[in-house]
Design an enzyme around this catalytic site. Structure first.
Site, PDB file in Angstrom:
ATOM      1  N   ASP A 131       0.808  -1.211   0.000  1.00  0.00           N
ATOM      2  CA  ASP A 131       0.000   0.000   0.000  1.00  0.00           C
ATOM      3  C   ASP A 131       0.848   1.271   0.000  1.00  0.00           C
ATOM      4  N   CYS A 185     -16.826  -8.657 -15.679  1.00  0.00           N
ATOM      5  CA  CYS A 185     -17.950  -7.806 -15.254  1.00  0.00           C
ATOM      6  C   CYS A 185     -19.158  -7.987 -16.182  1.00  0.00           C
ATOM      7  N   CYS A 188     -22.975  -6.232 -16.114  1.00  0.00           N
ATOM      8  CA  CYS A 188     -23.366  -5.845 -14.744  1.00  0.00           C
ATOM      9  C   CYS A 188     -23.096  -4.362 -14.493  1.00  0.00           C
ATOM     10  N   CYS A 191     -22.415  -1.969  -9.121  1.00  0.00           N
ATOM     11  CA  CYS A 191     -21.600  -1.024  -8.341  1.00  0.00           C
ATOM     12  C   CYS A 191     -21.827   0.404  -8.812  1.00  0.00           C
ATOM     13  N   CYS A 195     -23.063   3.235  -5.960  1.00  0.00           N
ATOM     14  CA  CYS A 195     -22.045   4.149  -5.421  1.00  0.00           C
ATOM     15  C   CYS A 195     -22.687   5.439  -4.895  1.00  0.00           C
ATOM     16  N   CYS A 210     -14.578  10.147  -3.860  1.00  0.00           N
ATOM     17  CA  CYS A 210     -14.915   8.817  -3.328  1.00  0.00           C
ATOM     18  C   CYS A 210     -15.141   8.939  -1.817  1.00  0.00           C
ATOM     19  N   CYS A 236     -15.140   2.861   2.700  1.00  0.00           N
ATOM     20  CA  CYS A 236     -16.450   2.588   2.091  1.00  0.00           C
ATOM     21  C   CYS A 236     -16.340   1.262   1.342  1.00  0.00           C
ATOM     22  N   CYS A 239     -19.340  -0.436  -3.042  1.00  0.00           N
ATOM     23  CA  CYS A 239     -19.220  -0.961  -4.417  1.00  0.00           C
ATOM     24  C   CYS A 239     -18.686  -2.389  -4.434  1.00  0.00           C
ATOM     25  N   CYS A 243     -21.243  -6.341  -5.299  1.00  0.00           N
ATOM     26  CA  CYS A 243     -20.653  -7.083  -6.422  1.00  0.00           C
ATOM     27  C   CYS A 243     -20.993  -8.578  -6.328  1.00  0.00           C
TER      28      CYS A 243
HETATM   29  C1  B12 Z   1      -4.628   6.331  -3.258  1.00  0.00           C
HETATM   30  C2  B12 Z   1      -5.400   5.066  -2.917  1.00  0.00           C
HETATM   31  C3  B12 Z   1      -6.744   5.205  -2.631  1.00  0.00           C
HETATM   32  C4  B12 Z   1      -7.512   6.491  -2.916  1.00  0.00           C
HETATM   33  C5  B12 Z   1      -7.805   6.537  -4.443  1.00  0.00           C
HETATM   34  C6  B12 Z   1      -8.334   5.203  -4.995  1.00  0.00           C
HETATM   35  C7  B12 Z   1      -8.313   5.070  -6.521  1.00  0.00           C
HETATM   36  N1  B12 Z   1      -9.261   4.305  -7.038  1.00  0.00           N
HETATM   37  O1  B12 Z   1      -7.432   5.596  -7.172  1.00  0.00           O
HETATM   38  C8  B12 Z   1      -8.773   6.306  -2.026  1.00  0.00           C
HETATM   39  C9  B12 Z   1      -8.539   6.937  -0.652  1.00  0.00           C
HETATM   40  C10 B12 Z   1     -10.079   6.863  -2.598  1.00  0.00           C
HETATM   41  C11 B12 Z   1      -8.791   4.788  -1.875  1.00  0.00           C
HETATM   42  C12 B12 Z   1      -9.913   4.087  -1.548  1.00  0.00           C
HETATM   43  C13 B12 Z   1      -9.959   2.700  -1.454  1.00  0.00           C
HETATM   44  N2  B12 Z   1      -8.913   1.862  -1.445  1.00  0.00           N
HETATM   45 CO1  B12 Z   1      -7.101   2.405  -1.892  1.00  0.00          CO
HETATM   46  N3  B12 Z   1      -5.357   2.742  -2.467  1.00  0.00           N
HETATM   47  C14 B12 Z   1      -4.771   3.813  -2.896  1.00  0.00           C
HETATM   48  C15 B12 Z   1      -3.321   3.493  -3.305  1.00  0.00           C
HETATM   49  C16 B12 Z   1      -2.382   3.962  -2.186  1.00  0.00           C
HETATM   50  C17 B12 Z   1      -2.902   4.104  -4.652  1.00  0.00           C
HETATM   51  C18 B12 Z   1      -3.959   3.917  -5.734  1.00  0.00           C
HETATM   52  C19 B12 Z   1      -3.582   4.584  -7.026  1.00  0.00           C
HETATM   53  O2  B12 Z   1      -2.425   4.637  -7.387  1.00  0.00           O
HETATM   54  N4  B12 Z   1      -4.570   5.101  -7.755  1.00  0.00           N
HETATM   55  C20 B12 Z   1      -4.355   5.611  -9.079  1.00  0.00           C
HETATM   56  C21 B12 Z   1      -5.170   4.746 -10.058  1.00  0.00           C
HETATM   57  C22 B12 Z   1      -4.891   5.145 -11.492  1.00  0.00           C
HETATM   58  O3  B12 Z   1      -4.733   3.423  -9.857  1.00  0.00           O
HETATM   59  P1  B12 Z   1      -5.658   2.239  -9.257  1.00  0.00           P
HETATM   60  O4  B12 Z   1      -7.057   2.681  -9.085  1.00  0.00           O
HETATM   61  O5  B12 Z   1      -5.006   1.671  -8.057  1.00  0.00           O
HETATM   62  O6  B12 Z   1      -5.571   1.161 -10.397  1.00  0.00           O
HETATM   63  C23 B12 Z   1      -6.062   1.490 -11.679  1.00  0.00           C
HETATM   64  C24 B12 Z   1      -4.981   1.402 -12.694  1.00  0.00           C
HETATM   65  O7  B12 Z   1      -4.103   0.369 -12.310  1.00  0.00           O
HETATM   66  C25 B12 Z   1      -5.781   1.042 -13.933  1.00  0.00           C
HETATM   67  N5  B12 Z   1      -4.937   0.339 -14.886  1.00  0.00           N
HETATM   68  C26 B12 Z   1      -4.243  -0.757 -14.681  1.00  0.00           C
HETATM   69  N6  B12 Z   1      -3.528  -1.076 -15.758  1.00  0.00           N
HETATM   70  C27 B12 Z   1      -3.780  -0.154 -16.672  1.00  0.00           C
HETATM   71  C28 B12 Z   1      -3.294  -0.005 -17.936  1.00  0.00           C
HETATM   72  C29 B12 Z   1      -3.738   1.061 -18.689  1.00  0.00           C
HETATM   73  C30 B12 Z   1      -3.205   1.204 -20.044  1.00  0.00           C
HETATM   74  C31 B12 Z   1      -4.674   1.964 -18.151  1.00  0.00           C
HETATM   75  C32 B12 Z   1      -5.170   3.084 -18.965  1.00  0.00           C
HETATM   76  C33 B12 Z   1      -5.169   1.806 -16.839  1.00  0.00           C
HETATM   77  C34 B12 Z   1      -4.691   0.748 -16.129  1.00  0.00           C
HETATM   78  O8  B12 Z   1      -6.802   0.182 -13.462  1.00  0.00           O
HETATM   79  C35 B12 Z   1      -7.027   0.404 -12.098  1.00  0.00           C
HETATM   80  C36 B12 Z   1      -8.458   0.801 -11.881  1.00  0.00           C
HETATM   81  O9  B12 Z   1      -8.747   1.957 -12.623  1.00  0.00           O
HETATM   82  C37 B12 Z   1      -3.368   1.917  -3.424  1.00  0.00           C
HETATM   83  C38 B12 Z   1      -2.072   1.185  -3.037  1.00  0.00           C
HETATM   84  C39 B12 Z   1      -1.063   1.321  -4.127  1.00  0.00           C
HETATM   85  N7  B12 Z   1       0.157   1.712  -3.765  1.00  0.00           N
HETATM   86  O10 B12 Z   1      -1.358   1.070  -5.296  1.00  0.00           O
HETATM   87  C40 B12 Z   1      -4.530   1.542  -2.468  1.00  0.00           C
HETATM   88  C41 B12 Z   1      -5.430   0.364  -2.868  1.00  0.00           C
HETATM   89  C42 B12 Z   1      -5.747   0.506  -4.327  1.00  0.00           C
HETATM   90  N8  B12 Z   1      -6.628   0.601  -2.082  1.00  0.00           N
HETATM   91  C43 B12 Z   1      -7.214  -0.480  -1.691  1.00  0.00           C
HETATM   92  C44 B12 Z   1      -8.467  -0.506  -1.018  1.00  0.00           C
HETATM   93  C45 B12 Z   1      -8.834  -1.798  -0.306  1.00  0.00           C
HETATM   94  C46 B12 Z   1      -9.304   0.620  -1.020  1.00  0.00           C
HETATM   95  C47 B12 Z   1     -10.753   0.678  -0.549  1.00  0.00           C
HETATM   96  C48 B12 Z   1     -11.591  -0.534  -0.904  1.00  0.00           C
HETATM   97  C49 B12 Z   1     -10.750   0.930   0.982  1.00  0.00           C
HETATM   98  C50 B12 Z   1     -12.146   1.106   1.553  1.00  0.00           C
HETATM   99  N9  B12 Z   1     -12.864   0.030   1.849  1.00  0.00           N
HETATM  100  O11 B12 Z   1     -12.593   2.224   1.715  1.00  0.00           O
HETATM  101  C51 B12 Z   1     -11.251   1.957  -1.288  1.00  0.00           C
HETATM  102  C52 B12 Z   1     -11.834   1.633  -2.669  1.00  0.00           C
HETATM  103  C53 B12 Z   1     -12.101   2.846  -3.529  1.00  0.00           C
HETATM  104  C54 B12 Z   1     -12.139   2.511  -5.009  1.00  0.00           C
HETATM  105  N10 B12 Z   1     -13.333   2.299  -5.561  1.00  0.00           N
HETATM  106  O12 B12 Z   1     -11.087   2.418  -5.646  1.00  0.00           O
HETATM  107  C55 B12 Z   1      -6.446  -1.723  -2.101  1.00  0.00           C
HETATM  108  C56 B12 Z   1      -7.159  -2.390  -3.299  1.00  0.00           C
HETATM  109  C57 B12 Z   1      -7.542  -3.845  -3.111  1.00  0.00           C
HETATM  110  C58 B12 Z   1      -8.302  -4.345  -4.322  1.00  0.00           C
HETATM  111  N11 B12 Z   1      -8.911  -5.505  -4.184  1.00  0.00           N
HETATM  112  O13 B12 Z   1      -8.316  -3.740  -5.385  1.00  0.00           O
HETATM  113  C59 B12 Z   1      -5.027  -1.097  -2.441  1.00  0.00           C
HETATM  114  C60 B12 Z   1      -4.260  -1.830  -3.530  1.00  0.00           C
HETATM  115  C61 B12 Z   1      -4.228  -1.089  -1.118  1.00  0.00           C
HETATM  116  C62 B12 Z   1      -3.675  -2.473  -0.777  1.00  0.00           C
HETATM  117  N12 B12 Z   1      -2.364  -2.638  -0.767  1.00  0.00           N
HETATM  118  O14 B12 Z   1      -4.385  -3.414  -0.554  1.00  0.00           O
HETATM  119  N13 B12 Z   1      -7.572   4.251  -2.124  1.00  0.00           N
HETATM  120  S1  SF4 Z   2     -20.657  -5.051  -9.293  1.00  0.00           S
HETATM  121 FE1  SF4 Z   2     -18.799  -6.278  -9.621  1.00  0.00          FE
HETATM  122  S2  SF4 Z   2     -19.241  -7.519 -11.465  1.00  0.00           S
HETATM  123 FE2  SF4 Z   2     -20.753  -5.859 -11.375  1.00  0.00          FE
HETATM  124  S3  SF4 Z   2     -19.832  -4.235 -12.659  1.00  0.00           S
HETATM  125 FE3  SF4 Z   2     -19.283  -3.797 -10.549  1.00  0.00          FE
HETATM  126  S4  SF4 Z   2     -17.303  -4.762 -10.306  1.00  0.00           S
HETATM  127 FE4  SF4 Z   2     -18.187  -5.651 -12.144  1.00  0.00          FE
HETATM  128  S1  SF4 Z   3     -15.674   3.190  -2.287  1.00  0.00           S
HETATM  129 FE1  SF4 Z   3     -16.831   2.598  -4.112  1.00  0.00          FE
HETATM  130  S2  SF4 Z   3     -19.008   2.909  -3.571  1.00  0.00           S
HETATM  131 FE2  SF4 Z   3     -17.789   3.993  -2.053  1.00  0.00          FE
HETATM  132  S3  SF4 Z   3     -17.769   6.083  -2.902  1.00  0.00           S
HETATM  133 FE3  SF4 Z   3     -15.860   5.066  -3.555  1.00  0.00          FE
HETATM  134  S4  SF4 Z   3     -16.329   4.224  -5.555  1.00  0.00           S
HETATM  135 FE4  SF4 Z   3     -18.296   4.766  -4.614  1.00  0.00          FE
END
Ligand code: B12
Ligand code: SF4
Ligand code: SF4
Length: 336
Positions: A131, A185, A188, A191, A195, A210, A236, A239, A243
């Protein structure tokens, strides 16, 4: 290293990882993630990125920028523990925020894995991140084939679901990689519809809106933002809870809620009145502790307000009189 030996490490690291309790393990190269820089730039330029993220984009997408000897990235997923659901009118903690802080749990397991590798002859110097670290873990997770990214942005492991914490183990040896897995997905939209912030199904992901972020942010929330919190005290899970790929786990939690020692529900008034000692005992050991006591108290205050709990009026009368309202709550008194 000979190719047979490389295959042997691939097999054994997985075997030892599963024995340590990881539920999915995959290997990918240390190549930069193509296309991701543009996504991160768009988030930054639209002011949608959170302050919790590394600012240097190259460090986030290319393991060799942080460590030039890196050759392989092993992605490991560890299950979040089963927890009892909250009861009516209780504050809600996300699963990742309950029980022993997952950062510590994963750190210990990864160090055990590295010890096992070294005792079996691994000569490199592995590095890792859980993380807190610059690399975008989910991007490597899909490339390593342990799951797909759902519309809810979560990494979903086929047959297991998304309630996992991720870790990266970086190796300075080239080990055979795994293939990415397919998106499941389909049509579906559950989520997207559930949200509370209405941010799913749109690109780029508006991380700053978020609700998980809002529960952790120390900025002053607008009325609209704080209403979205509902009863959420930290994180939160909405979402993920809707699922279909998490329904088996949800059913197990509901059916067997009594035996679980870990609870996602907290009493709102107790959380609002949290003392330093109670915070240290109950929260500092969890992943909900890192933002401190005040943010949890603020969220409990807002949750009590969101459900119009009559106990809040009494609390306010006492605390306004002796001017002991915590500073983080003062901006919200305008609503009273
Ligand atoms: C900053 C952060 C947050 C921020 C922003 C989240 C976000 N979605 O960006 C906030 C505070 C909102 C957050 C919330 C949560 N987080 Co968080 N967070 C992080 C952190 C530290 C960085 C994420 C990041 O870099 N975001 C930038 C975006 C671009 O990246 P991403 O969403 O992680 O991944 C995307 C890209 O990889 C993209 N992608 C992948 N390959 C490619 C290739 C191409 C070409 C393109 C275009 C895109 C693409 O797809 C992904 C989805 O869009 C990571 C740990 C880490 N070091 O990675 C944990 C992490 C993502 N979080 C995690 C968790 C558990 C959560 C929460 C569920 C916690 C909770 N229950 O509240 C929520 C879920 C929110 C959500 N819907 O994403 C877990 C995810 C577990 C999982 N099963 O996915 C992580 C990995 C931490 C961990 N080590 O376990 N988080
Ligand atoms: S609820 Fe789960 S299976 Fe349905 S669109 Fe969202 S991530 Fe995909
Ligand atoms: S954790 Fe998921 S359901 Fe909750 S606000 Fe963020 S994107 Fe929406």
């Amino acid at each position: 290293m000979e190719s047979d030996e490389k295959i042997g490490w691939h097999t054994n690291i997985k075997k030892w990882g599963y024995e340590l309790g990881f539920v999915a393990i995959g290997f990918t190269s240390a190549e930069s993630v193509k296309g991701l820089a543009q996504v991160l730039e768009a988030r930054r330029d639209l002011d949608l990125a959170t302050p919790f993220e590394e600012k240097e984009i190259e460090l986030r997408i290319d393991p060799q920028v942080g460590w030039q000897d890196c050759q392989t990235v092993v992605v490991l997923a560890y299950p979040l523990p089963d927890t009892a659901p909250p009861q009516e009118a209780e504050g809600i903690l996300a699963r990742s925020a309950v029980g022993e802080d997952y950062h510590c749990v994963l750190r210990q397991s990864i160090n055990q894995l590295i010890d096992t590798m070294v005792s079996n002859g691994w000569t490199g110097t592995p590095r890792w991140q859980v993380d807190i670290g610059p690399l975008v873990e989910r991007a490597f997770a899909i490339r390593a084939g342990i799951g797909w990214i759902g519309r809810n942005q979560q990494l979903i492991i086929p047959g297991y679901g998304s309630f996992v914490a991720l870790a990266l183990l970086l190796l300075d040896q080239e080990i055979p990689v795994d293939c990415p897995s397919l998106d499941q997905c389909g049509a579906c939209q559950r989520c997207v519809e559930a949200c509370p912030a209405h941010i799913l199904g749109k690109e780029p992901f508006a991380a700053k809106h978020c609700v998980s972020y809002l529960t952790q942010s120390k900025e002053i929330l607008t009325d609209e933002e704080y209403r979205r919190l509902g009863l959420r005290i930290f994180g939160c899970d909405t979402c993920q809870e809707v699922c279909p790929h998490n329904q088996q786990r949800m059913e197990n939690e509901l059916a067997a809620s009594a035996p679980f020692p870990l609870r996602r529900g907290v009493d709102l008034l107790e959380t609002l009145n949290l003392t330093k000692g109670e915070f240290q005992r109950r929260f500092q050991v969890t992943a909900a502790g890192w933002r401190g006591k005040a943010v949890l108290q603020r969220n409990a205050f807002l949750a009590l307000q969101n459900i119009r709990d009559p106990r809040l009026r009494l609390w306010l009368a006492d605390h306004k009189e002796d001017q002991s309202v915590p500073p983080i709550i003062v901006p919200y008194l305008r609503s009273f």
